[in-house]
Scaffold this active site. Sequence first.
Site, PDB file in Angstrom:
ATOM      1  CG  HIS A 145     127.204  17.256 -47.090  1.00  0.00           C
ATOM      2  ND1 HIS A 145     126.238  16.367 -47.509  1.00  0.00           N
ATOM      3  CD2 HIS A 145     127.682  16.755 -45.916  1.00  0.00           C
ATOM      4  CE1 HIS A 145     126.122  15.384 -46.622  1.00  0.00           C
ATOM      5  NE2 HIS A 145     126.995  15.598 -45.653  1.00  0.00           N
ATOM      6  CD  GLU A 146     131.007  17.479 -44.738  1.00  0.00           C
ATOM      7  OE1 GLU A 146     131.013  16.510 -45.498  1.00  0.00           O
ATOM      8  OE2 GLU A 146     130.460  17.446 -43.617  1.00  0.00           O
ATOM      9  CG  HIS A 149     126.560  18.037 -41.439  1.00  0.00           C
ATOM     10  ND1 HIS A 149     125.407  17.334 -41.163  1.00  0.00           N
ATOM     11  CD2 HIS A 149     127.223  17.320 -42.372  1.00  0.00           C
ATOM     12  CE1 HIS A 149     125.359  16.241 -41.905  1.00  0.00           C
ATOM     13  NE2 HIS A 149     126.449  16.205 -42.656  1.00  0.00           N
ATOM     14  CE1 TYR A 160     126.365  11.131 -39.053  1.00  0.00           C
ATOM     15  CE2 TYR A 160     125.011  12.900 -39.928  1.00  0.00           C
ATOM     16  CZ  TYR A 160     125.988  11.950 -40.099  1.00  0.00           C
ATOM     17  OH  TYR A 160     126.594  11.819 -41.324  1.00  0.00           O
ATOM     18  CD  GLU A 169     124.911  12.906 -44.133  1.00  0.00           C
ATOM     19  OE1 GLU A 169     125.147  12.825 -45.356  1.00  0.00           O
ATOM     20  OE2 GLU A 169     125.643  13.548 -43.340  1.00  0.00           O
ATOM     21  CG  ASP A 224     125.600   5.505 -42.714  1.00  0.00           C
ATOM     22  OD1 ASP A 224     126.412   6.360 -42.328  1.00  0.00           O
ATOM     23  OD2 ASP A 224     124.759   5.695 -43.619  1.00  0.00           O
ATOM     24  CG  HIS A 229     125.946   8.738 -45.274  1.00  0.00           C
ATOM     25  ND1 HIS A 229     126.455   8.492 -44.015  1.00  0.00           N
ATOM     26  CD2 HIS A 229     126.369   9.980 -45.620  1.00  0.00           C
ATOM     27  CE1 HIS A 229     127.166   9.526 -43.629  1.00  0.00           C
ATOM     28  NE2 HIS A 229     127.138  10.445 -44.572  1.00  0.00           N
TER      29      HIS A 229
HETATM   30  C1  LIG Z   1     133.697  10.800 -40.410  1.00  0.00           C
HETATM   31  C2  LIG Z   1     132.350  10.287 -40.009  1.00  0.00           C
HETATM   32  C3  LIG Z   1     131.379  10.422 -41.160  1.00  0.00           C
HETATM   33  C4  LIG Z   1     130.947  11.874 -41.338  1.00  0.00           C
HETATM   34  C5  LIG Z   1     130.028  11.921 -42.510  1.00  0.00           C
HETATM   35  C6  LIG Z   1     130.075  13.289 -43.192  1.00  0.00           C
HETATM   36  S1  LIG Z   1     129.094  14.494 -42.455  1.00  0.00           S
HETATM   37  C7  LIG Z   1     129.532  13.129 -44.567  1.00  0.00           C
HETATM   38  O1  LIG Z   1     128.356  12.852 -44.727  1.00  0.00           O
HETATM   39  N1  LIG Z   1     130.398  13.338 -45.565  1.00  0.00           N
HETATM   40  C8  LIG Z   1     129.907  13.282 -46.896  1.00  0.00           C
HETATM   41  C9  LIG Z   1     130.953  13.851 -47.841  1.00  0.00           C
HETATM   42  C10 LIG Z   1     130.323  14.089 -49.190  1.00  0.00           C
HETATM   43  C11 LIG Z   1     129.266  15.017 -49.279  1.00  0.00           C
HETATM   44  C12 LIG Z   1     128.672  15.242 -50.536  1.00  0.00           C
HETATM   45  C13 LIG Z   1     129.124  14.529 -51.675  1.00  0.00           C
HETATM   46  C14 LIG Z   1     130.171  13.554 -51.517  1.00  0.00           C
HETATM   47  C15 LIG Z   1     130.751  13.341 -50.273  1.00  0.00           C
HETATM   48  C16 LIG Z   1     129.523  11.867 -47.288  1.00  0.00           C
HETATM   49  O2  LIG Z   1     128.542  11.689 -47.987  1.00  0.00           O
HETATM   50  N2  LIG Z   1     130.337  10.895 -46.855  1.00  0.00           N
HETATM   51  C17 LIG Z   1     130.091   9.496 -47.261  1.00  0.00           C
HETATM   52  C18 LIG Z   1     131.281   9.013 -48.029  1.00  0.00           C
HETATM   53  C19 LIG Z   1     129.889   8.633 -46.016  1.00  0.00           C
HETATM   54  O3  LIG Z   1     130.323   9.066 -44.908  1.00  0.00           O
HETATM   55  O4  LIG Z   1     129.299   7.547 -46.183  1.00  0.00           O
HETATM   56 ZN   LIG Z   2     127.156  14.646 -43.858  1.00  0.00          ZN
END
Ligand SMILES: CCCCC[C@H](S)C(=O)N[C@@H](Cc1ccccc1)C(=O)N[C@@H](C)C(=O)O
Ligand SMILES: [Zn+2]
Length: 304
Positions: A145-146, A149, A160, A169, A224, A229
Amino acid sequence: VTDAATTGRGTGVNGDTKTLNTYFSNGTYYLYDTTKPMSGIIQTATAQNRSTLPGVYSTDADNAWTASNQRADVDAHYYAGVVYDYYYNTHNRNSYDNRGASITSTVHYQTNYNNAFWNGSQMVYGDGDGTTFAPLSGALDVVAHEITHAVTERTAGLQYQNQSGALNESMSDVFGYFLDPNDWLLGEDVYTPKVSGDGLRSLSNPESYGQPSTMSNYVNTTSDNGGVHINSGIPNKAAYYTISSIGKAQAEKIYYRALTTYLTPTSNFSNAKSALLQAASDLYGSNSSTYNAVRSAWDRVGVN
Ligand SMILES: CCCCC[C@H](S)C(=O)N[C@@H](Cc1ccccc1)C(=O)N[C@@H](C)C(=O)O
Ligand SMILES: [Zn+2]
Ligand SMILES: [Ca+2]
């Protein structure tokens, strides 16, 4: 001086043993992988529970990375290599910039940090609080996922926020699935470690985790970044329909081509449908069952 690429052994977040590409220099081993073709290196560091990035290189004395506080480092390093290999072998993309950029990860970011992110230069992982999340690098779909990005940032550049942000996302979730296709869940390997069988999101059933899966249920919100998300459930559901119909092999080709060739910073869900249809047409023909499956998927989630 005897600097050398070495092979180590490590224990991951979930207690599994992994083989690691490490580096020996001046009496110390580093999570520093020099084995990727034409690419820069893959390197892993620790923020030592503070916020300064990238922090310091993760080190070990005997190349057996088995301490409990090394588990997040082990998985961040190993899974970054897996995702590099995926983009190189499946899509002929040499790192996220397609020019062999080094991939840097930092773990142990802050304390009990329940998230992971790409900060424009590197990946950053929290350790989780042990209830909501285990250390987030412990899930391959999170790492994918990261890194996705970073790919998106260098290609489509999807802004975003709002629909383009939800697409951003979703692309990260969809490639998270392509890397970890054992289930339709996202984050299941690190989400709620005390509860089994759940995930943070589901491609097949976004509603089970509070996301819409149809355009009629799009959530207009300022939080958000406009619900990126939340509303990602809609393109995620379309991806589920598409993959279920044409299979992973064709779907990942179409998604990669749409992301890297047709999507733009302000693309919305309708633009994504067109981009994926164009990619399907390019690759399989506009009269193909593949093309029709993509159109049907987006029709079913109410995107015209
Ligand atoms: C710090 C600011 C927020 C950045 C959000 C990052 S890109 C993101 O989307 N992280 C994922 C991590 C993840 C990915 C796949 C599975 C589980 C968790 C994400 O979904 N974060 C959630 C918790 C959120 O930011 O709401
Ligand atoms: Zn993300
Ligand atoms: Ca998964």
